[in-house]
Design a protein around this motif. Structure first.
Motif, PDB file in Angstrom:
ATOM      1  N   GLU A  29       0.830  -1.208   0.000  1.00  0.00           N
ATOM      2  CA  GLU A  29       0.000   0.000   0.000  1.00  0.00           C
ATOM      3  C   GLU A  29       0.863   1.257   0.000  1.00  0.00           C
ATOM      4  OE1 GLU A  29      -3.658  -2.055   2.556  1.00  0.00           O
ATOM      5  OE2 GLU A  29      -2.440  -0.456   3.438  1.00  0.00           O
ATOM      6  N   LEU A  30       1.928   1.234   0.796  1.00  0.00           N
ATOM      7  CA  LEU A  30       2.805   2.395   0.889  1.00  0.00           C
ATOM      8  C   LEU A  30       3.542   2.644  -0.426  1.00  0.00           C
ATOM      9  CD1 LEU A  30       4.303   1.853   4.461  1.00  0.00           C
ATOM     10  CD2 LEU A  30       2.589   3.537   3.781  1.00  0.00           C
TER      11      LEU A  30
ATOM     12  N   GLY B  40       0.854   4.582  -3.274  1.00  0.00           N
ATOM     13  CA  GLY B  40       0.327   5.940  -3.272  1.00  0.00           C
ATOM     14  C   GLY B  40       1.317   6.946  -2.737  1.00  0.00           C
ATOM     15  N   PRO B  41       0.912   8.219  -2.702  1.00  0.00           N
ATOM     16  CA  PRO B  41       1.766   9.241  -2.090  1.00  0.00           C
ATOM     17  C   PRO B  41       1.946   8.939  -0.603  1.00  0.00           C
ATOM     18  CG  PRO B  41      -0.436  10.112  -2.502  1.00  0.00           C
ATOM     19  CD  PRO B  41      -0.363   8.768  -3.162  1.00  0.00           C
ATOM     20  N   SER B  42       3.103   9.278  -0.082  1.00  0.00           N
ATOM     21  CA  SER B  42       3.398   8.992   1.322  1.00  0.00           C
ATOM     22  C   SER B  42       2.526   9.848   2.230  1.00  0.00           C
ATOM     23  CB  SER B  42       4.867   9.258   1.619  1.00  0.00           C
ATOM     24  OG  SER B  42       5.138  10.648   1.523  1.00  0.00           O
ATOM     25  N   ARG B  43       2.386   9.395   3.462  1.00  0.00           N
ATOM     26  CA  ARG B  43       1.687  10.194   4.456  1.00  0.00           C
ATOM     27  C   ARG B  43       2.400  11.530   4.643  1.00  0.00           C
ATOM     28  NH1 ARG B  43      -2.688  12.039   7.145  1.00  0.00           N
ATOM     29  NH2 ARG B  43      -2.219  12.580   9.291  1.00  0.00           N
ATOM     30  N   ALA B  44       3.733  11.501   4.600  1.00  0.00           N
ATOM     31  CA  ALA B  44       4.507  12.736   4.753  1.00  0.00           C
ATOM     32  C   ALA B  44       4.165  13.741   3.670  1.00  0.00           C
ATOM     33  CB  ALA B  44       5.998  12.422   4.738  1.00  0.00           C
ATOM     34  N   ALA B  45       4.027  13.284   2.432  1.00  0.00           N
ATOM     35  CA  ALA B  45       3.692  14.188   1.331  1.00  0.00           C
ATOM     36  C   ALA B  45       2.306  14.788   1.526  1.00  0.00           C
ATOM     37  CB  ALA B  45       3.772  13.442   0.008  1.00  0.00           C
ATOM     38  N   ARG B  46       1.367  13.958   1.968  1.00  0.00           N
ATOM     39  CA  ARG B  46       0.010  14.466   2.192  1.00  0.00           C
ATOM     40  C   ARG B  46      -0.009  15.475   3.342  1.00  0.00           C
ATOM     41  NH1 ARG B  46      -1.089   8.914   1.719  1.00  0.00           N
ATOM     42  NH2 ARG B  46      -1.668   8.762   3.926  1.00  0.00           N
ATOM     43  N   VAL B  47       0.740  15.165   4.403  1.00  0.00           N
ATOM     44  CA  VAL B  47       0.782  16.070   5.549  1.00  0.00           C
ATOM     45  C   VAL B  47       1.454  17.384   5.181  1.00  0.00           C
ATOM     46  CG1 VAL B  47       1.799  16.431   7.836  1.00  0.00           C
ATOM     47  CG2 VAL B  47       0.635  14.287   7.316  1.00  0.00           C
ATOM     48  N   ALA B  48       2.532  17.314   4.386  1.00  0.00           N
ATOM     49  CA  ALA B  48       3.219  18.533   3.983  1.00  0.00           C
ATOM     50  C   ALA B  48       2.286  19.450   3.203  1.00  0.00           C
ATOM     51  CB  ALA B  48       4.449  18.187   3.155  1.00  0.00           C
ATOM     52  N   ALA B  49       1.494  18.873   2.292  1.00  0.00           N
ATOM     53  CA  ALA B  49       0.533  19.667   1.526  1.00  0.00           C
ATOM     54  C   ALA B  49      -0.529  20.258   2.451  1.00  0.00           C
ATOM     55  CB  ALA B  49      -0.116  18.796   0.456  1.00  0.00           C
ATOM     56  N   MET B  50      -0.975  19.444   3.407  1.00  0.00           N
ATOM     57  CA  MET B  50      -1.974  19.903   4.368  1.00  0.00           C
ATOM     58  C   MET B  50      -1.420  21.044   5.223  1.00  0.00           C
ATOM     59  SD  MET B  50      -4.045  17.450   7.004  1.00  0.00           S
ATOM     60  CE  MET B  50      -3.979  16.149   5.746  1.00  0.00           C
ATOM     61  N   GLU B  51      -0.155  20.925   5.614  1.00  0.00           N
ATOM     62  CA  GLU B  51       0.448  21.960   6.439  1.00  0.00           C
ATOM     63  C   GLU B  51       0.521  23.286   5.688  1.00  0.00           C
ATOM     64  OE1 GLU B  51       4.177  20.827   8.190  1.00  0.00           O
ATOM     65  OE2 GLU B  51       3.110  20.051   9.933  1.00  0.00           O
TER      66      GLU B  51
END
Length: 421
Positions: A257-258, A261-272
């Motif tokens: 799964e990892l 898709g895009p990493s959790r870090a990438a999603r969090v960085a965009a969210m931040e």
């Protein structure tokens, strides 16, 4: 009462501020200091924090500073919520382990070790400066990996307690399913940070009725879905594992799964980035709904509860914290740090008695505790061989060829943060 938040420029901070504002009767903060070297983030977060206090009528004063020594001087409690290397380092932690077919995650496995090596020396330096400036202050650690960081703090003699939001998340979830108030739910929560199981769910306190069998029977499908684990596994175990057990119970599936898709870090960085834009809006005076997706749910309630109890005010008498084992789990060293229910007060946290742990869980706890000992040694003394030994000992790695490769990758990706490399 003065509280200091180190890492105050984090996008998490408005969640914490909202809790301080809403729960001011439990924790009457007079001065709150946000400390962070990132001046641009600190200005945005500090401005929103003041607006949240003002909107909710909190009389406390919020100040910001990049000077740690100034920020912690005279503090009653210091909360640590820092990320050495920022989201860029997290992105690496979640990426390079996948090349060996190992989980890429920021708190466990090879990525978790990398974070520990970066973080422990920095936290210990901060703690020494807190001790000089405010020797009676409590240190509340929310910085991952919480178990290893808290163990480092306690071994160095600091007044410290580790905090994670996994337990309070389960408490709130189970309370909603049972249609009772959260304070009526007492968890038999046992294990290590990010390696825990709910072995009982009691109504009214430690001696209350265990309703976990009913929860699993009536709501097992929903609980399993939230954990991304199959319902039959929960039925066979008869307990509720934390989400982090999925890295062990479904390792290969998670790796695939990892990789997809895009990493959790990438999603969090965009969210931040989006959150910081929101925080700059002078009309915003409450935490935005998007923050709920950032992680750390109920962190503020847990932090307020713990700080209040440690500082001799309100707070729940029993709380799930990370603290010294001291014989609670007899198969672990006394100085291991475990995550369990504890009686919390002005003298710190004392673990409540725990029923004998089934070998199915005790074996994994013992294994990861041994890894954490080796990881802390590597963080304190450095050296390639110590990193290799910690990786070899981790149950998510274990094979010497993987450990060799991951050691080289870890050092290469983190050289700027490792004084010995």
């Amino acid at each position: 009462m003065k509280l200091t938040v180190v890492g105050g420029g984090s996008t998490y901070t408005p969640e914490l501020i909202d809790g301080f504002a809403r729960l001011r009767d439990t924790l009457p903060v007079e001065e709150l200091v946000l400390v962070d070297p990132a001046a641009d983030r600190l200005e945005l977060v500090g401005g929103l924090a003041r607006r949240i206090f003002a909107k909710q009528g909190h009389p406390g004063r919020i100040t910001t500073t990049a000077d740690l020594d100034v920020g912690v001087a005279g503090a009653d409690a210091v909360l640590l919520q820092l990320r050495v290397g920022g989201q860029a380092a997290r992105q690496q932690d979640e990426t390079w382990p996948l090349e060996c077919g190992c989980v890429g995650q920021e708190t466990t496995g090879a990525g978790g070790l990398a974070k520990a090596l970066r973080t422990v020396p920095v936290v210990l330096d901060i703690a020494e400066r807190v001790r000089r400036a405010s020797p009676d202050a409590w240190i509340i650690d929310f910085t991952n990996p919480v178990g290893i960081v808290t163990r480092a703090l306690l071994r160095a003699g600091h007044r410290a307690v580790g905090l994670c939001n996994v337990a309070i998340g389960f408490q709130r979830k189970f309370a909603a399913l049972l249609d009772v108030a959260p304070h009526e739910v007492h968890l038999d929560h046992v294990g290590l940070n990010h390696l825990t199981w709910e072995t009982g769910v009691r109504l009214g306190g430690p001696e209350g009725e265990d309703v976990l069998p009913r929860l699993l029977a009536e709501h097992g499908e929903r609980i399993a879905g939230d954990l991304h684990l199959p319902r039959p596994l929960l039925d066979r175990l008869g307990v509720v594992p934390s989400y982090y057990l999925r890295y062990y119970y479904a390792h290969d599936q998670v790796v695939e799964e990892l990789r997809e898709g895009p990493s959790r870090a990438a999603r969090v960085a965009a969210m931040e980035r989006e959150l910081l834009t929101m925080y700059g809006d002078p009309e915003l005076a409450e935490k935005p709904a998007l923050l709920a997706q950032r992680g750390g749910a109920f962190y503020s309630e847990a932090a307020v509860d713990l700080a209040a109890a440690l500082l001799g005010g309100g707070g729940s008498p029993y709380q799930v914290v990370n603290t010294l084992n001291r014989g609670t789990l007899p198969f672990l060293p006394d100085d291991a740090v475990i995550e369990v229910q504890a009686a919390v007060g002005a003298n710190g946290a004392v673990p409540l008695p725990v029923a004998p742990l089934d070998p199915l869980y005790a074996g994994l706890v013992a294994n990861v505790t041994a890894y954490e000992e080796l990881a802390l040694d590597a963080a304190l003394r450095g050296g390639r061989e110590r990193v290799f030994e910690a990786l070899l000992a981790h149950p998510l790695i274990g094979q010497y060829a993987y450990a060799e490769t991951l050691t080289d990758q870890l050092i290469a990706h983190n050289r700027e943060h490792l004084a010995w490399a």
